[in-house]
Design an enzyme around this catalytic site. Structure first.
Site, PDB file in Angstrom:
ATOM      1  N   THR A 166      41.464  53.565  38.484  1.00 16.62           N
ATOM      2  CA  THR A 166      40.754  52.647  37.530  1.00 16.62           C
ATOM      3  C   THR A 166      39.776  51.604  38.133  1.00 16.62           C
ATOM      4  O   THR A 166      39.015  51.833  38.251  1.00 16.62           O
ATOM      5  CB  THR A 166      41.893  52.049  36.736  1.00 16.62           C
ATOM      6  OG1 THR A 166      43.126  51.446  37.541  1.00 16.62           O
ATOM      7  CG2 THR A 166      42.663  53.044  35.791  1.00 16.62           C
ATOM      8  N   LYS A 184      46.952  55.541  43.195  1.00 13.89           N
ATOM      9  CA  LYS A 184      46.060  55.005  42.952  1.00 13.89           C
ATOM     10  C   LYS A 184      46.592  53.237  42.349  1.00 13.89           C
ATOM     11  O   LYS A 184      47.790  53.220  42.176  1.00 13.89           O
ATOM     12  CB  LYS A 184      45.493  55.262  41.388  1.00 13.89           C
ATOM     13  CG  LYS A 184      46.490  55.368  40.117  1.00 13.89           C
ATOM     14  CD  LYS A 184      46.697  54.006  39.503  1.00 13.89           C
ATOM     15  CE  LYS A 184      45.332  53.345  38.934  1.00 13.89           C
ATOM     16  NZ  LYS A 184      45.601  52.059  38.454  1.00 13.89           N
ATOM     17  N   THR A 218      51.342  48.093  39.664  1.00 13.82           N
ATOM     18  CA  THR A 218      50.281  49.173  38.618  1.00 13.82           C
ATOM     19  C   THR A 218      49.835  50.370  39.628  1.00 13.82           C
ATOM     20  O   THR A 218      48.737  50.309  39.888  1.00 13.82           O
ATOM     21  CB  THR A 218      49.250  48.415  38.145  1.00 13.82           C
ATOM     22  OG1 THR A 218      48.726  49.466  37.165  1.00 13.82           O
ATOM     23  CG2 THR A 218      48.329  47.670  39.036  1.00 13.82           C
ATOM     24  N   GLU A 230      42.226  44.379  44.352  1.00 20.69           N
ATOM     25  CA  GLU A 230      41.023  44.086  43.764  1.00 20.69           C
ATOM     26  C   GLU A 230      40.467  42.644  44.423  1.00 20.69           C
ATOM     27  O   GLU A 230      40.966  41.466  44.448  1.00 20.69           O
ATOM     28  CB  GLU A 230      41.575  43.625  42.214  1.00 20.69           C
ATOM     29  CG  GLU A 230      41.859  44.734  41.520  1.00 20.69           C
ATOM     30  CD  GLU A 230      42.460  44.728  40.188  1.00 20.69           C
ATOM     31  OE1 GLU A 230      42.288  45.544  39.380  1.00 20.69           O
ATOM     32  OE2 GLU A 230      42.871  43.454  39.833  1.00 20.69           O
ATOM     33  N   ASN A 265      39.721  40.445  36.978  1.00 17.79           N
ATOM     34  CA  ASN A 265      40.599  40.475  35.829  1.00 17.79           C
ATOM     35  C   ASN A 265      40.366  39.631  34.557  1.00 17.79           C
ATOM     36  O   ASN A 265      40.905  39.796  33.582  1.00 17.79           O
ATOM     37  CB  ASN A 265      41.991  40.130  36.508  1.00 17.79           C
ATOM     38  CG  ASN A 265      42.499  41.037  37.551  1.00 17.79           C
ATOM     39  OD1 ASN A 265      43.383  42.042  36.964  1.00 17.79           O
ATOM     40  ND2 ASN A 265      42.412  40.977  38.839  1.00 17.79           N
ATOM     41  N   THR A 268      37.501  43.453  28.352  1.00 15.68           N
ATOM     42  CA  THR A 268      36.202  43.205  27.523  1.00 15.68           C
ATOM     43  C   THR A 268      34.915  43.280  28.478  1.00 15.68           C
ATOM     44  O   THR A 268      33.829  43.325  27.618  1.00 15.68           O
ATOM     45  CB  THR A 268      36.175  41.570  27.117  1.00 15.68           C
ATOM     46  OG1 THR A 268      36.312  40.951  28.361  1.00 15.68           O
ATOM     47  CG2 THR A 268      37.323  41.008  26.228  1.00 15.68           C
TER      48      THR A 268
END
Length: 507
Positions: free
Chosen positions: A198, A227, A238, A332, A502, A507
């Protein structure tokens, strides 16, 4: 007062100042691998016999018009299977469906793993559960010999945005396409690892070979993909991980080995302190490598005195640790890979709580990003670690140091697995000592509760590197005993980019 009068005296924005407000993402939109991450992608592998892998493009997210987002791992024969799942109260539909499947089958006769990325199928109610079951049913229908009257035989996984329904018809229609593309080459496995990503910036795939004491002439293979880049914190994060092996082992012994491995790997990492709804680590073992040479022979005991189990458990823990560390390296927006080593802990639980608290402290993580040797933040985190018994942390006895990383490439990923120690009792990750600490390399920040004169130049040099170790001694070396525990934990820093990723994720 008119807006113009408030702004007319401000200097006009230059191109460079506007550039400061541009948003940059860890995962490039074209899926290109950042140069700094390419060293973690294997160019070849040794994959378990009897397993096939493939991927296909569905377009689970409407914005994904070209990249594969459906992944399959299939065994040609029935497998022993085991899994560990998230402890989040809001467990995603595929977690519930897979747990029910493994319970009904008692971990035997499992044939496949089917995964979609782009949508988590979490908090989607009864309809989400039905969608997850349909994925398993359609997967089973593509395989021969799965209709044994015991229900589903496929592990189902999903990852992506929470609270949205799957485009289930599109996914079901593409499962036959993915099945038609199954193969056993490195490219098949790497493509499958790519399809489950992702916000990951690179696919995480590791394979290795090993032997077992009772099968000295048989080479077994172990391969795993995972992942995860954000929403990472024990139990688990996650993350999804799929591991396959051609070694023969019973479901109960496999579950025991996986639980041990997960505690020292996937449950010993943190990117941001959040625990996802979808976490699943599943292992499938088909015994294909020894089916002809040792028919009917398998590992059935999870006793540490069983040398085959001990050796297998060691290999699985090593693989899981390597995969877990890759997740942290791909955190991230992360710029640092940080090992937290706690020495002199009264128990593993104490050491784990101390390390975990440091790892999830936003102040520690932002200081690491800013290359600031602000060791007071580390002490603060140790001091508020919750659930510690009285006397577990005595401020006057605590020491904290920075230690430079020994290496920063693939060789640094995961603990070493020695062929010479096959058959020994399973070794916890904490027992796998890394290179010994050289005192001249250690930058002492606090010793027995007393602050040190910190060489800021040396600190800046250490913090400029990608890899760093934070060493915490909960008591003086001379007071440590064999009963004390050493715990390793891995984390990363917080950057501006983490907030950007994040803030814009949905969006």
């Amino acid at each position: 007062m008119p807006v113009t009068s408030l702004t007319k005296n401000l200097p006009s924005l230059t191109t460079s100042s506007r550039a400061l407000h541009l948003r940059f993402y860890s995962a490039p939109s074209d899926r290109s691998i950042p140069p700094s991450k390419q060293k973690y992608i294997p160019t070849s592998g040794t994959y378990p016999q009897g397993f096939l892998a493939s991927s296909a493009h569905v377009g689970v997210k409407a914005s994904n018009t070209r990249y594969d987002d459906l992944a399959l791992i299939v065994s040609e024969t029935g497998c022993s299977a085991a899994a560990v799942f998230t402890k989040n109260k809001f467990q995603a539909a595929p977690v519930t469906v897979t747990r029910e499947m493994l319970r009904a089958r008692k971990g035997s006769g499992v044939r496949a793993v089917v995964v979609n990325s782009g949508c988590a199928n979490a908090v989607t109610g009864k309809a989400g559960l039905e969608d997850a079951r349909k994925m398993g049913e359609v997967m089973d229908a593509q395989l021969e010999g799965t209709h044994d009257g015991q229900g589903l035989s496929s592990v189902v996984m999903s990852t992506g945005v929470i609270g949205q329904r799957l485009p289930i018809t599109k996914i079901l229609d593409k499962i036959p396409t993915a099945v038609s593309k199954l193969g056993n080459t490195h490219d098949h496995w790497l493509g499958t690892a790519n399809a489950i990503c992702t916000t990951d910036t690179f696919p995480k795939l590791i394979s290795r070979q090993f032997t077992l004491p009772s099968f000295p002439n048989t080479k077994f293979s172990l391969a795993g993909m995972t992942k995860g880049a954000g929403m990472i914190h024990p139990n688990m994060a996650t993350l999804l991980s799929i591991i396959a092996t051609d070694a023969p082992i019973s479901p109960s012994a496999l579950q025991s080995a996986l639980t041990t491995a997960a505690n020292s790997s996937f449950n010993s990492i943190s990117v941001d302190g959040d625990t996802s709804t979808n976490d699943t680590v599943a292992v499938l073992a088909n015994g294909a490598a020894s089916a002809q040479s040792h028919p009917g022979q398998s590992i059935t005991s999870s006793s540490p005195t069983n040398t085959d189990y001990a050796a297998f458990s060691r290999e699985l823990t090593g693989l899981c640790t390597s995969l877990a560390q890759l997740i942290v390296r791909d955190g991230e927006g992360a710029t640092k890979f940080v090992t937290i080593r706690v020495l002199g802990a009264a128990s593993r639980e104490v050491g784990h709580k101390v390390a975990s608290t440091i790892a999830r402290s936003p102040l520690v993580k932002t200081a690491l990003y800013g290359r600031d040797a602000n060791w007071g933040r580390i002490l603060c985190a140790i001091g508020y670690a919750e659930g510690l018994p009285e006397g577990a942390v005595v401020p006057e006895k605590v020491s904290v140091s920075f230690v430079p990383a020994k290496t920063s490439g693939p060789a640094a990923v995961g603990p070493p697995v020695s062929k010479e120690t096959e058959g020994a009792k399973p070794m916890r990750v904490e027992e796998r000592k890394e290179a010994p600490i050289v005192e001249s390399d250690e930058l002492k920040l606090l010793v027995d509760g007393e602050p040190q004169n910190v060489d800021e130049q040396k600190a800046a040099k250490m913090l400029a590197e990608e890899d760093l170790e934070i060493l915490v001694r909960l008591k003086p070396v001379e007071e440590m005993s064999e009963q004390d525990e050493e715990v390793l934990f891995w984390t990363c820093d917080f950057s501006h980019e983490y907030v950007t990723i994040n803030g814009d994720y949905r969006t």
